[in-house]
Write a protein that holds these residues in place. Sequence first.
Motif, PDB file in Angstrom:
ATOM      1  N   LEU A  42       0.903   7.725  12.758  1.00 50.42           N
ATOM      2  CA  LEU A  42       1.340   7.040  11.649  1.00 50.42           C
ATOM      3  C   LEU A  42       1.680   5.856  11.123  1.00 50.42           C
ATOM      4  O   LEU A  42       2.067   4.727  10.570  1.00 50.42           O
ATOM      5  CB  LEU A  42       1.906   8.290  10.378  1.00 50.42           C
ATOM      6  N   PHE A  43       3.355   5.815  12.100  1.00 47.81           N
ATOM      7  CA  PHE A  43       3.892   4.915  12.185  1.00 47.81           C
ATOM      8  C   PHE A  43       2.899   3.198  12.689  1.00 47.81           C
ATOM      9  O   PHE A  43       2.926   2.265  12.403  1.00 47.81           O
ATOM     10  CB  PHE A  43       5.052   4.923  13.096  1.00 47.81           C
ATOM     11  N   THR A  44       2.180   3.957  13.786  1.00 51.40           N
ATOM     12  CA  THR A  44       1.339   2.403  14.153  1.00 51.40           C
ATOM     13  C   THR A  44       0.304   1.919  13.790  1.00 51.40           C
ATOM     14  O   THR A  44      -0.530   1.242  13.185  1.00 51.40           O
ATOM     15  CB  THR A  44       0.355   3.342  15.783  1.00 51.40           C
ATOM     16  N   PHE A  45      -0.613   3.354  12.926  1.00 51.94           N
ATOM     17  CA  PHE A  45      -0.953   2.825  11.923  1.00 51.94           C
ATOM     18  C   PHE A  45      -0.573   2.050  10.957  1.00 51.94           C
ATOM     19  O   PHE A  45      -1.247   1.017  10.291  1.00 51.94           O
ATOM     20  CB  PHE A  45      -1.699   4.446  10.729  1.00 51.94           C
ATOM     21  N   ALA A  46       0.094   2.268   9.809  1.00 53.14           N
ATOM     22  CA  ALA A  46       1.276   1.411   9.076  1.00 53.14           C
ATOM     23  C   ALA A  46       1.616  -0.003   9.719  1.00 53.14           C
ATOM     24  O   ALA A  46       0.683  -0.689   9.310  1.00 53.14           O
ATOM     25  CB  ALA A  46       2.603   1.765   8.655  1.00 53.14           C
ATOM     26  N   ILE A  47       1.931  -0.073  11.130  1.00 55.46           N
ATOM     27  CA  ILE A  47       1.433  -1.595  11.340  1.00 55.46           C
ATOM     28  C   ILE A  47       0.077  -2.422  11.746  1.00 55.46           C
ATOM     29  O   ILE A  47       0.602  -3.452  11.309  1.00 55.46           O
ATOM     30  CB  ILE A  47       2.322  -1.639  13.072  1.00 55.46           C
ATOM     31  N   LEU A  48      -0.405  -1.443  12.282  1.00 56.92           N
ATOM     32  CA  LEU A  48      -1.777  -2.192  12.181  1.00 56.92           C
ATOM     33  C   LEU A  48      -2.425  -2.675  11.807  1.00 56.92           C
ATOM     34  O   LEU A  48      -3.550  -3.375  11.337  1.00 56.92           O
ATOM     35  CB  LEU A  48      -2.571  -1.327  13.620  1.00 56.92           C
ATOM     36  N   THR A  49      -2.402  -1.674  10.238  1.00 58.92           N
ATOM     37  CA  THR A  49      -3.264  -2.050   9.406  1.00 58.92           C
ATOM     38  C   THR A  49      -2.598  -2.968   8.399  1.00 58.92           C
ATOM     39  O   THR A  49      -3.257  -3.091   7.292  1.00 58.92           O
ATOM     40  CB  THR A  49      -3.412  -0.245   8.577  1.00 58.92           C
ATOM     41  N   PHE A 106       3.512  11.844   4.299  1.00 61.13           N
ATOM     42  CA  PHE A 106       3.538  10.581   3.374  1.00 61.13           C
ATOM     43  C   PHE A 106       4.672  10.199   3.475  1.00 61.13           C
ATOM     44  O   PHE A 106       4.667   9.157   2.919  1.00 61.13           O
ATOM     45  CB  PHE A 106       3.228  11.286   1.574  1.00 61.13           C
ATOM     46  N   SER A 107       5.488  10.683   2.849  1.00 59.57           N
ATOM     47  CA  SER A 107       7.226   9.827   2.792  1.00 59.57           C
ATOM     48  C   SER A 107       7.301   8.782   4.304  1.00 59.57           C
ATOM     49  O   SER A 107       8.114   7.455   3.793  1.00 59.57           O
ATOM     50  CB  SER A 107       8.563  10.851   3.258  1.00 59.57           C
ATOM     51  N   ILE A 108       6.671   9.109   4.992  1.00 59.95           N
ATOM     52  CA  ILE A 108       6.829   7.989   6.673  1.00 59.95           C
ATOM     53  C   ILE A 108       5.986   7.202   5.738  1.00 59.95           C
ATOM     54  O   ILE A 108       6.904   5.905   6.226  1.00 59.95           O
ATOM     55  CB  ILE A 108       6.596   9.047   7.325  1.00 59.95           C
ATOM     56  N   LEU A 109       4.616   7.784   5.789  1.00 63.20           N
ATOM     57  CA  LEU A 109       4.007   5.901   5.627  1.00 63.20           C
ATOM     58  C   LEU A 109       4.603   5.374   4.752  1.00 63.20           C
ATOM     59  O   LEU A 109       4.269   4.005   4.421  1.00 63.20           O
ATOM     60  CB  LEU A 109       2.269   6.643   5.450  1.00 63.20           C
ATOM     61  N   TYR A 110       4.790   5.831   3.120  1.00 67.23           N
ATOM     62  CA  TYR A 110       4.979   5.103   2.085  1.00 67.23           C
ATOM     63  C   TYR A 110       6.937   4.198   2.073  1.00 67.23           C
ATOM     64  O   TYR A 110       6.725   2.913   2.087  1.00 67.23           O
ATOM     65  CB  TYR A 110       5.744   6.046   0.907  1.00 67.23           C
ATOM     66  N   PHE A 111       7.648   4.636   3.102  1.00 65.73           N
ATOM     67  CA  PHE A 111       8.598   4.076   3.456  1.00 65.73           C
ATOM     68  C   PHE A 111       8.086   2.800   4.408  1.00 65.73           C
ATOM     69  O   PHE A 111       8.379   1.547   3.829  1.00 65.73           O
ATOM     70  CB  PHE A 111       9.843   5.064   4.281  1.00 65.73           C
ATOM     71  N   ILE A 112       7.652   3.272   5.366  1.00 65.98           N
ATOM     72  CA  ILE A 112       7.356   1.671   5.940  1.00 65.98           C
ATOM     73  C   ILE A 112       6.428   0.580   5.563  1.00 65.98           C
ATOM     74  O   ILE A 112       6.977  -0.350   5.984  1.00 65.98           O
ATOM     75  CB  ILE A 112       7.180   2.540   7.444  1.00 65.98           C
ATOM     76  N   LEU A 113       5.654   1.410   4.686  1.00 66.34           N
ATOM     77  CA  LEU A 113       4.428   0.430   4.376  1.00 66.34           C
ATOM     78  C   LEU A 113       5.209  -0.647   2.925  1.00 66.34           C
ATOM     79  O   LEU A 113       4.904  -1.536   3.247  1.00 66.34           O
ATOM     80  CB  LEU A 113       3.405   1.405   3.937  1.00 66.34           C
ATOM     81  N   ASN A 114       6.554   0.276   2.317  1.00 71.43           N
ATOM     82  CA  ASN A 114       6.345   0.218   1.284  1.00 71.43           C
ATOM     83  C   ASN A 114       7.604  -1.313   2.198  1.00 71.43           C
ATOM     84  O   ASN A 114       8.308  -2.315   1.756  1.00 71.43           O
ATOM     85  CB  ASN A 114       7.654   0.887   0.272  1.00 71.43           C
ATOM     86  N   SER A 160       5.972  -4.861   3.165  1.00 69.26           N
ATOM     87  CA  SER A 160       6.222  -5.217   1.946  1.00 69.26           C
ATOM     88  C   SER A 160       6.588  -6.186   1.390  1.00 69.26           C
ATOM     89  O   SER A 160       6.364  -6.986   1.368  1.00 69.26           O
ATOM     90  CB  SER A 160       5.101  -4.529   0.518  1.00 69.26           C
ATOM     91  N   ASN A 161       7.836  -5.002   1.243  1.00 65.75           N
ATOM     92  CA  ASN A 161       9.344  -5.973   1.042  1.00 65.75           C
ATOM     93  C   ASN A 161       9.640  -7.125   1.791  1.00 65.75           C
ATOM     94  O   ASN A 161      10.299  -8.517   1.979  1.00 65.75           O
ATOM     95  CB  ASN A 161      10.747  -4.758   0.945  1.00 65.75           C
ATOM     96  N   LEU A 162       9.570  -6.982   3.785  1.00 69.12           N
ATOM     97  CA  LEU A 162      10.042  -7.674   4.604  1.00 69.12           C
ATOM     98  C   LEU A 162       9.121  -9.266   4.027  1.00 69.12           C
ATOM     99  O   LEU A 162       9.387 -10.112   3.980  1.00 69.12           O
ATOM    100  CB  LEU A 162       9.487  -7.652   5.489  1.00 69.12           C
ATOM    101  N   PHE A 163       7.856  -8.855   3.885  1.00 68.02           N
ATOM    102  CA  PHE A 163       7.128 -10.257   4.119  1.00 68.02           C
ATOM    103  C   PHE A 163       7.040 -10.567   2.972  1.00 68.02           C
ATOM    104  O   PHE A 163       6.457 -12.055   2.680  1.00 68.02           O
ATOM    105  CB  PHE A 163       5.124  -9.312   4.113  1.00 68.02           C
ATOM    106  N   THR A 164       6.970 -10.211   1.864  1.00 71.29           N
ATOM    107  CA  THR A 164       7.572 -10.334   0.722  1.00 71.29           C
ATOM    108  C   THR A 164       8.792 -12.221   0.523  1.00 71.29           C
ATOM    109  O   THR A 164       8.491 -12.966   0.169  1.00 71.29           O
ATOM    110  CB  THR A 164       8.439 -10.019  -0.744  1.00 71.29           C
ATOM    111  N   GLN A 165      10.031 -11.242   1.362  1.00 70.56           N
ATOM    112  CA  GLN A 165      10.707 -12.431   1.329  1.00 70.56           C
ATOM    113  C   GLN A 165      10.408 -13.095   2.004  1.00 70.56           C
ATOM    114  O   GLN A 165      11.234 -14.429   2.103  1.00 70.56           O
ATOM    115  CB  GLN A 165      11.639 -11.094   1.770  1.00 70.56           C
TER     116      GLN A 165
END
Length: 359
Positions: free
Chosen positions: A12-19, A173-181, A184-189
């Motif tokens: 799931l962590f890898t999926f978040a990064i790759l997508t 769900f919580s893991i993916l939500y946390f990583i992707l969120n 998102s915040n990091l790239f916004t900054q």
Amino acid sequence: MLQNSFINFCVLFTFAILTYVPFQNKLNIFTLHPRFNPFIIGGVSGVTGCILIMQTIIISNNTVVDGRLAVIVFSGILGGPIAPILSSIIIGVFRIFAFDVSQFSIIAGMNTVVIGFVIGFLTIKNQMTFRNSAFYFTYAILQTTFVIGYLNNWTLLALNQIILFLIFSALSFSILYFILNQLSNLFTQIKQIEEMSRTDYLTGLYNNRKFQEHAQKLIDESPCFSLILLDVDHFKRVNDQYGHPIGDEVLKELSLRMKESAKAFNGIVSRNGGEEFSVLISNVSEKDSTNVADIIRKDVEKKEFLVSTGELLKITISCGISTFPDNGLVIHDLYKLADKALYHAKESGRNQVFHINKT
């Protein structure tokens, strides 16, 4: 069980990064046309779901749990309605044939496909976001809970399986939500920092660095363009008499007026430092560039500047112009000549426009 759980979370962590990282649009990292992204994300999500199924946690002959539902849901955030539909088809078909084909595997596979289609169609009108993703995930786990109960005849064993399924699904769900969120915040900054690096902090106009980039691009691509340098007349008096905060107000308002005036000519307005500004106008002759500069000058002069003290200030600007390629082939030469023309405008009484060819 613990080993497969750990593997699921790593996948799931890898999926978040790759997508997220290649396809998010804040930094324009991915180079393919955006219309391909939903299909690519859907495909990647589908493959990820298949990998999760291969590392599934078996809790009974009829029930297995993994993070596939979280993957399907979050593919809808990253890839729109197409992604969950495509990913659910891939995952559902794989679920049917991954182990022995049976009534249970067919029902489980079809359940996955139905979830993907429902989420996809729902998000056509209501775009999925991080904020509403929990709604779609809740629907997915409720439907799957019903399927688990049905396959196990709603026995006490089924209740235990449902509890394990809910716990693992919530963690996924919580893991993916946390990583992707967080991504998102990091790239916004990062995007904000990038914006700050190319814009003037006070006026919001392009800064000198971005001016240089635009000017070089025009040199490389445009057959001709003009550089207009503009300077506020007697701006030191404004600062000395009213203070620097009022001077900043004048610069902000001046920037808005110049940007609005230059918009009709597709002018690129920059603040090059202090009270000096520039406008790049492509595909204009010497005469036309002089007319454009005079329009900007008149737009500044015709209306007094209302500042926070309630006073009205009369502000004027002087303009100097040079034109590529007649007056130079590199930005340094063009800037130097435009600055010379600007100096001539000031020496000639200010509130004037001069092209270097007319000095």
